[in-house]
Motif scaffolding. Structure first.
Motif, PDB file in Angstrom:
ATOM      1  N   GLU A 117      53.516 -12.560   3.804  1.00 30.88           N
ATOM      2  CA  GLU A 117      51.721 -12.319   4.105  1.00 30.88           C
ATOM      3  C   GLU A 117      52.133 -14.007   5.636  1.00 30.88           C
ATOM      4  O   GLU A 117      50.785 -12.992   6.104  1.00 30.88           O
ATOM      5  CB  GLU A 117      51.487 -12.653   3.219  1.00 30.88           C
ATOM      6  N   GLU A 120      54.180 -11.160   8.869  1.00 31.44           N
ATOM      7  CA  GLU A 120      52.604 -10.029   8.270  1.00 31.44           C
ATOM      8  C   GLU A 120      51.811 -10.699   9.960  1.00 31.44           C
ATOM      9  O   GLU A 120      52.135  -9.627  10.941  1.00 31.44           O
ATOM     10  CB  GLU A 120      51.955  -9.759   8.124  1.00 31.44           C
ATOM     11  N   LEU A 139      46.093  -5.394   7.268  1.00 34.62           N
ATOM     12  CA  LEU A 139      46.934  -5.872   5.883  1.00 34.62           C
ATOM     13  C   LEU A 139      45.460  -5.624   5.079  1.00 34.62           C
ATOM     14  O   LEU A 139      46.314  -5.757   3.600  1.00 34.62           O
ATOM     15  CB  LEU A 139      47.300  -7.100   6.450  1.00 34.62           C
ATOM     16  N   ARG A 149      45.518 -17.574   7.163  1.00 30.54           N
ATOM     17  CA  ARG A 149      47.411 -17.194   7.491  1.00 30.54           C
ATOM     18  C   ARG A 149      48.074 -16.392   8.592  1.00 30.54           C
ATOM     19  O   ARG A 149      48.726 -17.872   8.416  1.00 30.54           O
ATOM     20  CB  ARG A 149      47.636 -15.479   6.883  1.00 30.54           C
TER      21      ARG A 149
END
Length: 166
Positions: A117, A120, A139, A149
């Motif tokens: 995660e 990405e 996403l 994130r």
């Protein structure tokens, strides 16, 4: 959304031109999921077919990049799920690995070590130059989650760099 033949052809031309200009980016993005050349190529090929078949779902041609990268992401996840069912990880050998011909820098190695995660968001933001809004769309998360994130990934990379270079 039902399109006339003319509208559909126009959208397909837009999609085709976008793909021609961004095929390498799509491949790099697929490779972050698949970790080998053959599977990444399969994902991109299948994504192109899906994009052309679902041309009517592209509501705003200005948003083609997140729309297409979402297709690539979903296709890669589907391939990974199928692959998991077919071949247990314990029986996989390293012969499937794609050896990159580029000299991989320490930063790339650190990025690849990040949890999926976080990897990405780093790839989408810095390698594909996507905005937070577009990353979140690709996403399937909200913008605040994408920001969180991204900042967490950057913090982890910073910590890894400090440890590596001390």
């Amino acid at each position: 959304m039902i399109l006339s033949n003319y509208e559909r052809k126009f959208i397909v031309i837009i999609i085709t031109n976008f793909i021609k200009e961004n095929i390498n980016s799509a491949y790099r993005f697929a490779f972050t999921y698949m970790k080998n050349q053959h599977d990444a190529e399969d994902v991109v090929s299948e994504s192109i077919i899906k994009a052309i078949r679902s041309a009517g779902s592209l509501k705003d041609p200005e948003r083609i990049k997140p729309w297409f990268f979402k297709i690539v992401s979903n296709t890669a996840v589907t391939h990974l799920k199928k692959k998991q069912r077919v071949i247990p990880f314990e029986t996989m050998d390293d012969s499937d690995e794609y050896e990159d011909t580029y000299d991989i820098s320490n930063l790339n190695e650190m990025i690849e070590k990040l949890p999926k995660e976080y990897m990405e968001v780093i790839v989408l933001r810095f390698f594909e130059d996507m905005k937070i809004k577009d990353m979140a769309e690709v996403l399937g998360i909200n913008e605040n989650t994408a920001k969180t994130r991204l900042y967490k990934a950057l913090r982890l990379l910073k910590e890894d760099m400090v440890d590596h270079y001390e």
